[in-house]
Design a protein around this motif. Structure first.
Motif, PDB file in Angstrom:
ATOM      1  N   ALA A 199      39.082  54.499  34.485  1.00 30.53           N
ATOM      2  CA  ALA A 199      38.217  55.027  35.536  1.00 30.53           C
ATOM      3  C   ALA A 199      38.993  55.992  36.425  1.00 30.53           C
ATOM      4  O   ALA A 199      38.476  57.045  36.822  1.00 30.53           O
ATOM      5  CB  ALA A 199      37.634  53.887  36.370  1.00 30.53           C
ATOM      6  N   LEU A 200      40.235  55.658  36.732  1.00 30.05           N
ATOM      7  CA  LEU A 200      41.040  56.550  37.559  1.00 30.05           C
ATOM      8  C   LEU A 200      41.297  57.875  36.843  1.00 30.05           C
ATOM      9  O   LEU A 200      41.261  58.948  37.459  1.00 30.05           O
ATOM     10  CB  LEU A 200      42.365  55.877  37.918  1.00 30.05           C
ATOM     11  CG  LEU A 200      42.265  54.536  38.655  1.00 30.05           C
ATOM     12  CD1 LEU A 200      43.655  54.059  39.072  1.00 30.05           C
ATOM     13  CD2 LEU A 200      41.347  54.621  39.861  1.00 30.05           C
ATOM     14  N   THR A 201      41.519  57.806  35.530  1.00 29.30           N
ATOM     15  CA  THR A 201      41.708  59.031  34.753  1.00 29.30           C
ATOM     16  C   THR A 201      40.449  59.875  34.749  1.00 29.30           C
ATOM     17  O   THR A 201      40.489  61.093  34.955  1.00 29.30           O
ATOM     18  CB  THR A 201      42.114  58.681  33.309  1.00 29.30           C
ATOM     19  OG1 THR A 201      43.345  57.956  33.318  1.00 29.30           O
ATOM     20  CG2 THR A 201      42.272  59.938  32.466  1.00 29.30           C
ATOM     21  N   ALA A 202      39.290  59.218  34.520  1.00 29.62           N
ATOM     22  CA  ALA A 202      38.020  59.947  34.509  1.00 29.62           C
ATOM     23  C   ALA A 202      37.736  60.561  35.874  1.00 29.62           C
ATOM     24  O   ALA A 202      37.266  61.711  35.977  1.00 29.62           O
ATOM     25  CB  ALA A 202      36.884  59.013  34.103  1.00 29.62           C
ATOM     26  N   SER A 203      38.008  59.821  36.945  1.00 25.31           N
ATOM     27  CA  SER A 203      37.779  60.331  38.294  1.00 25.31           C
ATOM     28  C   SER A 203      38.636  61.558  38.569  1.00 25.31           C
ATOM     29  O   SER A 203      38.155  62.564  39.114  1.00 25.31           O
ATOM     30  CB  SER A 203      38.083  59.247  39.332  1.00 25.31           C
ATOM     31  OG  SER A 203      37.172  58.172  39.236  1.00 25.31           O
ATOM     32  N   ALA A 204      39.912  61.480  38.205  1.00 22.27           N
ATOM     33  CA  ALA A 204      40.816  62.612  38.431  1.00 22.27           C
ATOM     34  C   ALA A 204      40.381  63.827  37.616  1.00 22.27           C
ATOM     35  O   ALA A 204      40.398  64.968  38.118  1.00 22.27           O
ATOM     36  CB  ALA A 204      42.243  62.209  38.086  1.00 22.27           C
ATOM     37  N   ASP A 205      39.991  63.607  36.366  1.00 28.41           N
ATOM     38  CA  ASP A 205      39.545  64.715  35.520  1.00 28.41           C
ATOM     39  C   ASP A 205      38.294  65.373  36.085  1.00 28.41           C
ATOM     40  O   ASP A 205      38.177  66.606  36.129  1.00 28.41           O
ATOM     41  CB  ASP A 205      39.275  64.221  34.100  1.00 28.41           C
ATOM     42  CG  ASP A 205      40.552  63.878  33.344  1.00 28.41           C
ATOM     43  OD1 ASP A 205      41.641  64.255  33.827  1.00 28.41           O
ATOM     44  OD2 ASP A 205      40.464  63.226  32.288  1.00 28.41           O
ATOM     45  N   ASN A 206      37.328  64.558  36.508  1.00 28.79           N
ATOM     46  CA  ASN A 206      36.088  65.108  37.059  1.00 28.79           C
ATOM     47  C   ASN A 206      36.322  65.830  38.384  1.00 28.79           C
ATOM     48  O   ASN A 206      35.682  66.837  38.688  1.00 28.79           O
ATOM     49  CB  ASN A 206      35.048  64.001  37.223  1.00 28.79           C
ATOM     50  CG  ASN A 206      34.385  63.637  35.911  1.00 28.79           C
ATOM     51  OD1 ASN A 206      34.078  64.507  35.092  1.00 28.79           O
ATOM     52  ND2 ASN A 206      34.174  62.352  35.687  1.00 28.79           N
ATOM     53  N   ALA A 207      37.268  65.309  39.177  1.00 26.98           N
ATOM     54  CA  ALA A 207      37.600  65.983  40.433  1.00 26.98           C
ATOM     55  C   ALA A 207      38.177  67.365  40.154  1.00 26.98           C
ATOM     56  O   ALA A 207      37.849  68.346  40.842  1.00 26.98           O
ATOM     57  CB  ALA A 207      38.586  65.142  41.233  1.00 26.98           C
ATOM     58  N   GLU A 208      39.018  67.463  39.131  1.00 25.98           N
ATOM     59  CA  GLU A 208      39.590  68.763  38.782  1.00 25.98           C
ATOM     60  C   GLU A 208      38.506  69.722  38.313  1.00 25.98           C
ATOM     61  O   GLU A 208      38.498  70.906  38.687  1.00 25.98           O
ATOM     62  CB  GLU A 208      40.647  68.583  37.698  1.00 25.98           C
ATOM     63  CG  GLU A 208      41.368  69.868  37.331  1.00 25.98           C
ATOM     64  CD  GLU A 208      42.474  69.649  36.322  1.00 25.98           C
ATOM     65  OE1 GLU A 208      43.166  70.631  35.985  1.00 25.98           O
ATOM     66  OE2 GLU A 208      42.654  68.494  35.859  1.00 25.98           O
ATOM     67  N   ARG A 209      37.563  69.226  37.519  1.00 26.53           N
ATOM     68  CA  ARG A 209      36.471  70.078  37.046  1.00 26.53           C
ATOM     69  C   ARG A 209      35.633  70.632  38.197  1.00 26.53           C
ATOM     70  O   ARG A 209      35.051  71.712  38.097  1.00 26.53           O
ATOM     71  CB  ARG A 209      35.559  69.293  36.104  1.00 26.53           C
ATOM     72  CG  ARG A 209      36.167  68.969  34.754  1.00 26.53           C
ATOM     73  CD  ARG A 209      35.133  68.346  33.822  1.00 26.53           C
ATOM     74  NE  ARG A 209      35.702  68.105  32.522  1.00 26.53           N
ATOM     75  CZ  ARG A 209      36.237  66.964  32.128  1.00 26.53           C
ATOM     76  NH1 ARG A 209      36.247  65.931  32.965  1.00 26.53           N
ATOM     77  NH2 ARG A 209      36.742  66.818  30.916  1.00 26.53           N
ATOM     78  N   ASN A 210      35.560  69.865  39.276  1.00 23.45           N
ATOM     79  CA  ASN A 210      34.747  70.271  40.417  1.00 23.45           C
ATOM     80  C   ASN A 210      35.562  70.950  41.520  1.00 23.45           C
ATOM     81  O   ASN A 210      35.033  71.238  42.596  1.00 23.45           O
ATOM     82  CB  ASN A 210      34.014  69.045  40.986  1.00 23.45           C
ATOM     83  CG  ASN A 210      32.834  68.633  40.136  1.00 23.45           C
ATOM     84  OD1 ASN A 210      31.744  69.167  40.271  1.00 23.45           O
ATOM     85  ND2 ASN A 210      33.058  67.681  39.231  1.00 23.45           N
ATOM     86  N   GLY A 211      36.836  71.191  41.248  1.00 22.88           N
ATOM     87  CA  GLY A 211      37.663  71.905  42.202  1.00 22.88           C
ATOM     88  C   GLY A 211      38.007  71.128  43.450  1.00 22.88           C
ATOM     89  O   GLY A 211      38.319  71.724  44.489  1.00 22.88           O
ATOM     90  N   VAL A 212      37.968  69.789  43.391  1.00 22.43           N
ATOM     91  CA  VAL A 212      38.273  68.972  44.573  1.00 22.43           C
ATOM     92  C   VAL A 212      39.426  68.015  44.295  1.00 22.43           C
ATOM     93  O   VAL A 212      39.613  67.031  45.018  1.00 22.43           O
ATOM     94  CB  VAL A 212      37.025  68.189  45.056  1.00 22.43           C
ATOM     95  CG1 VAL A 212      35.947  69.145  45.530  1.00 22.43           C
ATOM     96  CG2 VAL A 212      36.502  67.263  43.958  1.00 22.43           C
TER      97      VAL A 212
END
Length: 299
Positions: A199-212
């Motif tokens: 979950a932490l990996t997915a959260s970090a990846d999605n944050a990068e995709r959204n520029g945050v």
């Protein structure tokens, strides 16, 4: 590649032996489901206790084998390994090859939450103009796409807050959808907490995709930094929500808005009583069979 699926319906007491037999015969994977699913006798299992593996009285085991596996041979071998097996408990289905990720993404469409928040799958381009806030999402291996009622309840709650310049803690962050939505809605920083490293990996990846990604920090519970946030939200399950209430109270600043979800209808009364020690202005909102409790940290 295509597969052969063997479905076996068994009583609870026969499940361990049946699963072992399928493994011995070379099953590539085995999944278990309620044999009474989508019937009036269906029994939902939402929240097993620690160390428990609750199952249903009657179970369907679906085992995948390579295409071309000998159906007669499998049937005969199971008959020898499982003397109680009757012919009507066993069936075969050809499973066509397909792009499973693409099949899922084709079902995941843009969804609105509240006045201006939209969740878009990563493969669909949002409009370049308009007064909307867009979160681009690939849930990956973690829970949280907005399709579940608890996630929807939390997203709508966030959309109704004034988040500009606020700090947010998202406990049970899953895909990171709530923390990222808060950041896109104006929060200055967010902390995501989850006990699943994926979950932490997915959260970090999605944050990068959204520029945050520079605004989101993710932690396992034992590693989280002790700092109270302006906004607190947790989307987990009723048992952990009750157990962690003092922790959540310490993680929210005095007067901070908070919301908790992952609560089944009927579980809210105990949680309302539990949280009233630290939180006020408590209210309950529901969607389908799920509940969100929200309010403010006592000053």
């Amino acid at each position: 590649m295509p597969f052969l699926e063997l479905s076996l319906i068994v009583r609870l007491e026969h499940q361990p032996g049946a699963e072992e037999a399928l493994e011995d015969l070379g099953a590539l994977s085995i999944t278990l489901r309620d044999a009474d699913a989508e019937t009036p006798d269906e029994q939902a299992i939402f929240e097993p206790g620690v160390g428990e593996l609750p199952l249903w009285p009657t179970i369907t085991l679906n085992a995948l084998f390579e295409e071309g596996a000998d159906r007669r041979g499998l049937s005969a071998a199971l008959g020898e390994l499982l003397p109680w097996l009757e012919p009507d408990q066993l069936s075969f289905t050809d499973v066509a090859d397909q792009n499973w990720e693409r099949a899922w993404m084709d079902q995941f469409k843009p969804m609105p939450f509240g006045r201006r928040l939209w969740i878009y799958p990563w493969n669909i381009e949002p409009p370049s103009d308009g007064d909307i806030v867009v979160v681009r999402l690939d849930p990956g291996l973690a829970f949280g796409s907005g399709t579940h009622p608890t996630t929807a309840l939390c997203l709508e709650w966030l959309d109704g807050l004034e988040l500009s310049g606020k700090t947010v803690t998202d406990y049970g962050c899953g895909s990171g959808i709530l923390a990222i939505a808060a950041l896109k809605l104006g929060a200055i920083s967010a902390v995501g907490v989850d006990n699943d490293p994926q979950a932490l990996t997915a959260s970090a990846d999605n944050a990068e995709r959204n520029g945050v990604d520079s605004q989101l920090a993710v932690f396992l519970p034992q590693d989280v930094e002790a700092a109270a946030a302006d906004i607190f939200i947790a989307n987990i399950l009723a048992g952990p929500l009750s157990e962690l209430a003092p922790t959540f109270a310490a993680a929210a600043k005095p007067g901070a808005p908070f919301a908790i979800s992952g609560i089944l209808a009927g579980q809210q009364d105990e949680l309302l009583q539990r949280y009233a020690e630290w939180f006020e202005d408590l209210r309950v909102d529901t969607r389908e069979d799920w509940v969100r409790i929200s309010g403010r940290r006592r000053r």
